[in-house]
Design a protein around this motif. Structure first.
Motif, mmCIF file in Angstrom:
data_model
loop_
_atom_site.group_PDB
_atom_site.id
_atom_site.type_symbol
_atom_site.label_atom_id
_atom_site.label_comp_id
_atom_site.label_asym_id
_atom_site.label_seq_id
_atom_site.Cartn_x
_atom_site.Cartn_y
_atom_site.Cartn_z
ATOM 1 N N THR A 259 -51.688 3.587 -47.640
ATOM 2 C CA THR A 259 -52.878 2.657 -48.114
ATOM 3 C C THR A 259 -54.318 3.580 -47.750
ATOM 4 N N LEU A 260 -54.650 4.201 -48.842
ATOM 5 C CA LEU A 260 -55.928 5.237 -48.576
ATOM 6 C C LEU A 260 -57.046 4.479 -49.265
ATOM 7 N N ASP A 261 -58.260 4.516 -49.065
ATOM 8 C CA ASP A 261 -59.452 4.319 -49.826
ATOM 9 C C ASP A 261 -60.040 5.467 -50.463
ATOM 10 N N GLY A 262 -59.413 5.436 -51.609
ATOM 11 C CA GLY A 262 -59.666 7.043 -52.088
ATOM 12 C C GLY A 262 -59.064 8.308 -51.378
ATOM 13 N N CYS A 263 -59.939 9.004 -50.871
ATOM 14 C CA CYS A 263 -59.407 9.794 -50.044
ATOM 15 C C CYS A 263 -59.529 9.432 -48.300
ATOM 16 N N LYS A 264 -59.941 8.521 -48.111
ATOM 17 C CA LYS A 264 -60.219 8.112 -46.646
ATOM 18 C C LYS A 264 -59.110 7.427 -46.144
ATOM 19 N N TYR A 265 -58.808 7.970 -45.030
ATOM 20 C CA TYR A 265 -57.714 7.463 -44.066
ATOM 21 C C TYR A 265 -58.082 6.716 -42.822
ATOM 22 N N VAL A 266 -57.865 5.739 -42.489
ATOM 23 C CA VAL A 266 -58.415 4.948 -41.118
ATOM 24 C C VAL A 266 -57.388 5.194 -40.045
ATOM 25 N N GLN A 267 -57.623 5.973 -38.782
ATOM 26 C CA GLN A 267 -56.768 6.089 -37.801
ATOM 27 C C GLN A 267 -57.203 5.238 -36.665
ATOM 28 N N GLU A 268 -56.210 4.591 -35.955
ATOM 29 C CA GLU A 268 -56.718 3.807 -34.735
ATOM 30 C C GLU A 268 -56.443 4.866 -33.578
ATOM 31 N N VAL A 269 -57.421 5.009 -32.858
ATOM 32 C CA VAL A 269 -57.478 6.003 -31.628
ATOM 33 C C VAL A 269 -57.883 4.967 -30.552
ATOM 34 N N PRO A 270 -57.223 5.688 -29.284
ATOM 35 C CA PRO A 270 -57.434 4.826 -27.942
ATOM 36 C C PRO A 270 -58.784 4.592 -27.535
ATOM 37 N N SER A 271 -59.322 3.756 -27.077
ATOM 38 C CA SER A 271 -60.786 3.421 -26.485
ATOM 39 C C SER A 271 -61.008 4.272 -25.540
ATOM 40 N N LYS A 272 -62.081 5.038 -25.476
ATOM 41 C CA LYS A 272 -62.504 5.997 -24.133
ATOM 42 C C LYS A 272 -63.024 4.916 -23.090
ATOM 43 N N SER A 273 -63.341 3.538 -23.383
ATOM 44 C CA SER A 273 -63.564 2.647 -22.415
ATOM 45 C C SER A 273 -62.409 1.663 -21.965
ATOM 46 N N GLY A 274 -61.239 2.210 -22.466
ATOM 47 C CA GLY A 274 -60.149 1.451 -22.063
ATOM 48 C C GLY A 274 -59.701 -0.043 -22.844
ATOM 49 N N GLY A 275 -60.453 -0.334 -23.829
ATOM 50 C CA GLY A 275 -60.246 -1.503 -24.391
ATOM 51 C C GLY A 275 -59.462 -1.356 -25.628
ATOM 52 N N PRO A 276 -59.603 -1.942 -26.826
ATOM 53 C CA PRO A 276 -58.676 -2.162 -27.902
ATOM 54 C C PRO A 276 -58.850 -0.985 -28.433
ATOM 55 N N PRO A 277 -57.886 -0.389 -29.271
ATOM 56 C CA PRO A 277 -58.066 1.051 -30.107
ATOM 57 C C PRO A 277 -59.133 0.956 -31.092
ATOM 58 N N GLU A 278 -60.015 1.993 -31.142
ATOM 59 C CA GLU A 278 -61.025 1.941 -31.973
ATOM 60 C C GLU A 278 -60.481 2.676 -33.403
ATOM 61 N N ARG A 279 -60.990 2.131 -34.479
ATOM 62 C CA ARG A 279 -60.941 2.720 -35.636
ATOM 63 C C ARG A 279 -61.773 3.672 -36.064
ATOM 64 N N LYS A 280 -61.180 4.743 -36.634
ATOM 65 C CA LYS A 280 -62.042 5.954 -37.055
ATOM 66 C C LYS A 280 -61.617 6.526 -38.459
ATOM 67 N N GLU A 281 -62.442 6.853 -39.173
ATOM 68 C CA GLU A 281 -62.291 7.292 -40.534
ATOM 69 C C GLU A 281 -62.114 8.735 -40.776
ATOM 70 N N PHE A 282 -61.223 9.277 -41.534
ATOM 71 C CA PHE A 282 -61.092 10.491 -41.891
ATOM 72 C C PHE A 282 -61.264 10.692 -43.430
ATOM 73 N N ILE A 283 -61.827 11.809 -43.874
ATOM 74 C CA ILE A 283 -61.836 12.100 -45.319
ATOM 75 C C ILE A 283 -60.723 13.201 -45.427
ATOM 76 N N LEU A 284 -59.661 12.944 -46.176
ATOM 77 C CA LEU A 284 -58.767 14.116 -46.614
ATOM 78 C C LEU A 284 -59.144 14.837 -47.834
ATOM 79 N N ASP A 285 -60.046 15.786 -47.544
ATOM 80 C CA ASP A 285 -60.253 16.655 -48.399
ATOM 81 C C ASP A 285 -60.350 18.137 -47.992
ATOM 82 N N GLU A 286 -61.276 18.996 -48.801
ATOM 83 C CA GLU A 286 -61.044 20.486 -48.693
ATOM 84 C C GLU A 286 -61.848 20.923 -47.635
ATOM 85 N N SER A 287 -62.762 20.068 -46.907
ATOM 86 C CA SER A 287 -63.511 20.355 -45.657
ATOM 87 C C SER A 287 -62.512 20.271 -44.600
#
Length: 644
Positions: A259-287
């Motif tokens: 399930t992508l939003d165009g070329c946008k992929y959302v990844q859940e990464v561990p929180s640096k503060s120890g809280g709930p996972p953080e959602r981080k967006e990545f663009i799948l493109d030639e960059s």
């Protein structure tokens, strides 16, 4: 004040620049940088409308814009504060339905003494397309199938859609200073068939585009006066299998199964503060260098490469030894956990970790849905190695399969064996597959889109796949090319029809019965392939022949995702030497293009030594395409012009 079009798209007209770079450079240097003069203020504001902001965002990043002394970007239609201390650049559409600026409007501006002193320059950019790849662009028309191939009750919408498409496509050639031979799929009347309005859509578009680019010869400075490239206009009727078949490359699988939003992929990464996972967006493109390397590789090959990359990276880091893995094999899950042991996230590690996660999700979906078996049956149907018996047996054994996958299988079956969907045969098949009447309508709409193609013979040189025949033997929608190209991986036999069309065009062998030309070139001897390029027989095939499609690798080295092999990492990150390129080939697909068709353009650019640029009304993934087929004969919601 300048009231002319741009004088040049490149600072050096002899310099060959890739397609997307030309768009990027024109916006930044020809428009924004040229707005700077001796009395210019330090910073300026850029004002855009809803269309031009999309043009800009598809070609440039915000950092590129700020580098041209733009400190603020504003929406033309929003209330905003006066900024008298700043210069302004307005990048907006002309006022009359995206057409070129009427002379009477220019004259009105010239005569308006209240406006004239405030204008430093007025320039028509002729740039109304949206680059989505280094070799692809869209005209951003999501409802084309309904407007041009649906009910066809509204001539105004039909004509407006074609006019907008032609204008946007023509600006590609204005921007790139290219004048093409304009070829198009043509349908001619016969004693047995009269072309319909749907059949003639490519003809209508070709006529409109040719009229526009011919005018450029007298309206755009330095525009070519003779042909410099090739354009071929087709629609989805040439290949309705490509949008629904499972394509096994990394790019296609990401867009098909995730399930992508165009070329946008959302990844859940561990929180640096120890809280709930953080959602981080990545663009799948030639960059993304990892994405660029992997996107056109088989998913099993991509998994293998990622495993190697991750292992090599981790083993070089002493923190990995905390897990005591020594020299033993590392599973994908182990590798993902080990990221947390690294002292810090580097950009490279973050990208590799991201793609390991993506590949793992894809492989899990493949396993859980047994897509390898489905993919094999799909390709066997396409190449004439399977028929009714195999389809029925598969449906009986896989009653719980995702309905979307069953529908896609039956669409392919209907295209290869349309006689099997006559009368009550279709109803029985749909009941066996436990599909709804709405799904049955999808297959009917597939046949509607085919138009004249379902009247063509099985031996038509266009290679179109719909064949209405009473033969009892197995049929094929593609000729098998496995003897022409080496196959390392399973499920790679399928190729979209534009591959054959582009190759025939390059060789001067495109059928004149199926493809007409607005400005037919003089007859010339067949082109010879440039030195060093393949002559259809690869080096691999002359040293032992290609691997059988039945024995090609899927996986040999064990891992928890099930798909990896002992192949070595191939270097696919090299850049193309554009200085040695031949004339460009533009392919424009009306009705939406596929990831496999974009892959073909990348592949053939290297093979033919010609930059192949794919244009289309939109990019469609299989779920999107199925939705559009379901809505084909529905009324189109009244919106403001862009998107569904």
């Amino acid at each position: 004040m300048s009231l002319s079009d741009s004088e040049t798209s490149n600072s050096n007209t002899n310099e060959y620049k890739p397609f997307k770079q030309i768009s990027h450079d024109r916006l930044l240097y020809e428009m924004l940088r040229s707005a700077k003069s001796g009395d210019s203020k330090a910073w300026k504001v850029l004002i855009m409308d809803k269309v031009t902001v999309k043009v800009m965002s598809h070609s440039c990043k915000m950092a590129d814009i700020t580098d041209q002394d733009v400190s603020l970007v504003e929406d033309l239609f929003r209330r905003r504060q006066p900024l008298p201390s700043m210069d302004a650049v307005y990048f907006i559409q002309p006022t009359k339905e995206n057409h070129p600026i009427p002379k009477e409007l220019v004259n009105h501006i010239k005569c308006d003494t209240s406006v004239l002193p405030r204008i430093g320059a007025l320039r028509e950019m002729n740039l109304e397309y949206f680059p989505i790849d280094s070799q692809a662009f869209i005209t951003d028309q999501e409802t084309v199938l309904q407007e041009l191939y649906g009910k066809l009750e509204n001539d105004r919408k039909f004509n407006a859609c074609l006019t907008s498409m032609a204008t946007r496509l023509a600006t590609v050639f204005a921007s790139m200073k290219e004048f093409p031979y304009v070829r198009y799929r043509s349908v001619k009347a016969t004693d047995d068939y009269t072309p319909t309005k749907r059949d003639l859509v490519p003809t209508f578009l070709a006529n409109a585009v040719y009229e526009l680019i011919t005018k450029y010869k007298t309206t755009i400075p330095n525009y070519p006066q003779s042909e410099t490239c090739d354009l071929i206009i087709v629609d989805r009727s040439i290949d309705q299998i490509a949008p629904v078949i499972h394509e096994w490359t990394y790019d296609a699988m990401c867009h098909d199964l995730l399930t992508l939003d165009g070329c946008k992929y959302v990844q859940e990464v561990p929180s640096k503060s120890g809280g709930p996972p953080e959602r981080k967006e990545f663009i799948l493109d030639e960059s993304d260098s990892v994405w660029s390397e992997l996107r056109n590789t088989h998913i099993a090959d991509a998994s293998e490469r990622l495993h190697d990359k991750f292992t090599n990276f981790v083993q070089k880091n002493k923190a990995a030894q905390l897990h005591g893995r020594d020299n033993s094999e590392l599973s994908t899950r182990d590798l993902q956990k080990m990221v947390q042991a690294l002292p810090q996230y580097t950009e490279q590690m973050e990208k590799i970790s991201l793609h390991v996660e993506i590949a793992g999700k894809i492989n899990k979906i493949i396993r859980e849905n047994e897509l390898r078996d489905l993919g094999q049956l799909e390709q066997d149907l396409v190449f004439g190695d399977a028929g009714a018996k195999e389809v029925i047996n598969y449906l009986l054994k896989n009653q719980d399969l995702n309905p979307e996958y069953k529908l896609r299988l039956l669409i392919i079956y209907a295209i290869v064996y349309p006689d099997k969907f006559e009368g009550d045969k279709a109803t029985k098949l749909m009941q066996l597959a436990k599909l709804s009447p709405d799904d049955m309508n999808v297959i009917s709409n597939v046949q509607l889109l085919a138009g004249s193609a379902n009247k063509k013979s099985a031996t038509s040189s266009s290679g179109f796949s719909l064949k209405f025949s009473n033969q009892k033997t197995k049929q094929a929608a593609r000729k098998d090319r496995s003897e022409e190209e080496e196959e390392t991986w399973q499920l790679v036999r399928f190729y979209p029809m534009i591959e054959e069309i582009i190759e025939n065009l390059n060789k001067g062998q495109l059928s004149k019965d199926d493809y007409s030309c607005k400005n037919e070139p003089p007859t010339a001897p067949p082109k010879q392939a440039p030195a060093g390029t393949s002559q259809r027989t690869t080096a691999a095939s002359t040293t032992g022949g290609p691997k059988s499609r039945r024995t090609a690798n899927w996986a040999r080295r064990g891992s928890d995702d099930g798909y990896s092999s002992d192949s070595t990492l191939k270097n696919t990150g090299g850049t193309t030497d554009f200085k040695k390129m031949g004339k460009r080939i533009f392919v424009f697909m009306i009705g939406g293009a596929t990831r496999s068709e974009l892959r073909v353009c990348h592949k053939l650019t290297t093979k033919l030594k010609r930059e192949i640029i794919l244009g289309t009304t939109c990019m469609d993934d299989p779920p999107q395409y199925l939705t559009k087929l379901k809505l084909l004969l529905e009324d189109i919601p009244t919106l403001n012009g862009l998107g569904i």
